[in-house]
Design a protein around this motif. Structure first.
Motif, PDB file in Angstrom:
ATOM      1  N   ILE A  94      12.470 -34.648 -72.953  1.00 38.03           N
ATOM      2  CA  ILE A  94      12.379 -35.604 -71.852  1.00 38.03           C
ATOM      3  C   ILE A  94      12.355 -34.836 -70.534  1.00 38.03           C
ATOM      4  O   ILE A  94      13.227 -34.007 -70.267  1.00 38.03           O
ATOM      5  N   TYR A  95      11.348 -35.103 -69.719  1.00 35.81           N
ATOM      6  CA  TYR A  95      11.230 -34.471 -68.406  1.00 35.81           C
ATOM      7  C   TYR A  95      10.965 -35.546 -67.367  1.00 35.81           C
ATOM      8  O   TYR A  95       9.995 -36.305 -67.476  1.00 35.81           O
ATOM      9  N   GLU A  96      11.847 -35.625 -66.382  1.00 34.69           N
ATOM     10  CA  GLU A  96      11.755 -36.633 -65.329  1.00 34.69           C
ATOM     11  C   GLU A  96      11.619 -38.033 -65.910  1.00 34.69           C
ATOM     12  O   GLU A  96      10.822 -38.859 -65.458  1.00 34.69           O
ATOM     13  N   GLY A  97      12.404 -38.280 -66.944  1.00 34.31           N
ATOM     14  CA  GLY A  97      12.501 -39.617 -67.516  1.00 34.31           C
ATOM     15  C   GLY A  97      11.466 -39.979 -68.562  1.00 34.31           C
ATOM     16  O   GLY A  97      11.506 -41.083 -69.111  1.00 34.31           O
ATOM     17  N   MET A 131      17.278 -29.441 -82.832  1.00 36.65           N
ATOM     18  CA  MET A 131      17.961 -29.130 -81.581  1.00 36.65           C
ATOM     19  C   MET A 131      19.407 -29.634 -81.676  1.00 36.65           C
ATOM     20  O   MET A 131      19.698 -30.555 -82.435  1.00 36.65           O
ATOM     21  N   PRO A 132      20.333 -29.071 -80.890  1.00 35.25           N
ATOM     22  CA  PRO A 132      21.727 -29.528 -80.928  1.00 35.25           C
ATOM     23  C   PRO A 132      21.949 -30.757 -80.041  1.00 35.25           C
ATOM     24  O   PRO A 132      22.845 -30.799 -79.209  1.00 35.25           O
ATOM     25  N   ASP A 133      21.096 -31.753 -80.224  1.00 37.08           N
ATOM     26  CA  ASP A 133      21.168 -32.988 -79.451  1.00 37.08           C
ATOM     27  C   ASP A 133      20.657 -34.123 -80.336  1.00 37.08           C
ATOM     28  O   ASP A 133      19.509 -34.079 -80.802  1.00 37.08           O
ATOM     29  N   ALA A 134      21.480 -35.130 -80.573  1.00 37.23           N
ATOM     30  CA  ALA A 134      21.160 -36.158 -81.561  1.00 37.23           C
ATOM     31  C   ALA A 134      19.914 -36.967 -81.202  1.00 37.23           C
ATOM     32  O   ALA A 134      19.046 -37.205 -82.057  1.00 37.23           O
ATOM     33  N   SER A 135      19.787 -37.403 -79.970  1.00 40.08           N
ATOM     34  CA  SER A 135      18.636 -38.224 -79.598  1.00 40.08           C
ATOM     35  C   SER A 135      17.344 -37.402 -79.633  1.00 40.08           C
ATOM     36  O   SER A 135      16.300 -37.895 -80.076  1.00 40.08           O
ATOM     37  N   GLN A 142      11.000 -37.372 -86.397  1.00 35.24           N
ATOM     38  CA  GLN A 142       9.879 -38.301 -86.554  1.00 35.24           C
ATOM     39  C   GLN A 142       8.543 -37.581 -86.400  1.00 35.24           C
ATOM     40  O   GLN A 142       7.609 -37.797 -87.189  1.00 35.24           O
ATOM     41  N   LEU A 143       8.449 -36.711 -85.396  1.00 33.51           N
ATOM     42  CA  LEU A 143       7.203 -35.972 -85.188  1.00 33.51           C
ATOM     43  C   LEU A 143       6.940 -35.015 -86.347  1.00 33.51           C
ATOM     44  O   LEU A 143       5.794 -34.848 -86.783  1.00 33.51           O
TER      45      LEU A 143
END
Length: 204
Positions: A94-97, A131-135, A142-143
């Motif tokens: 995610i970059y700038e939302g 990545m160490p981030d759930a979202s 999925q990708l």
């Protein structure tokens, strides 16, 4: 299983194309998983020249724009031409939302890259790591599955490493301790081992 049986005397040229995980960012030995695979092939007396074309922060959009010219310059017709792709994590950032690359564009890029590549070169694809981030991981997972489906439709061997590395004791632990993205030596060793043990990998 691939029916390719490399001969030690053949002049093999291989390009690894992708992002910072391909480049091996944060590996203390400056090898990453790609360099370790080539070390192993050289130890088996394979005549091989490798090119690491991993670029930090590259998305599938960036890779689609550059890979053909970069590989054509490094894979002459008089050698065994081999190509390995790996990308996707940066697409799902995610970059700038917003997603850096919308999902449908990522899929179109993957389709275009693989269909063009496999018509010219012996081609493999390694899926994006966790990545160490759930979202973020939900988007990567999925990708990864969608990339695998595209590769299957094109008969391009695809190795999904997401689930194995997500549960690996080193990959995420090293990433968290480092820069919250990239592992260090043991993580890259683990990924190299997954590729080395894969039935489709060329150099056993």
């Amino acid at each position: 299983m691939s029916d390719y049986n490399p001969k030690a005397s053949t002049d093999h040229r291989i390009c690894f194309v992708g992002d910072s995980f391909v480049q091996g960012t944060s590996d203390q030995l400056c090898l990453g998983w790609a360099g370790r695979l080539i070390q192993s092939a050289v130890a088996r007396r394979i005549n091989i020249t490798h090119y690491n074309l991993g670029i930090r922060r590259d998305t599938s959009r960036d890779i689609a724009a550059r890979w053909e010219a970069e590989c054509a310059a490094r894979l002459p017709a008089d050698c065994e031409q081999l190509l390995v792709f790996s990308f996707g994590v940066n697409d799902t950032s995610i970059y700038e939302g917003s997603l850096r690359v919308p999902e449908q564009e990522s899929l179109a890029n993957c389709q275009s890259i693989l269909s063009t590549a496999t018509a010219r070169y012996k081609t493999l694809m390694i899926g994006p790591p966790p990545m160490p981030d759930a979202s973020h991981n939900r988007r990567v997972a999925q990708l990864d599955q969608q990339f695998a489906d595209i590769a299957a439709g094109l008969n391009v061997p695809y190795l999904s490493v997401f689930e194995v590395l997500r549960k690996d004791e080193h990959w995420l632990k090293e990433a968290i301790a480092n820069d919250f993205a990239h592992p260090r030596q043991q993580g890259y060793e683990r990924l190299a081992g997954l590729v080395q043990d894969w039935s489709e990998w060329w150099f056993k």
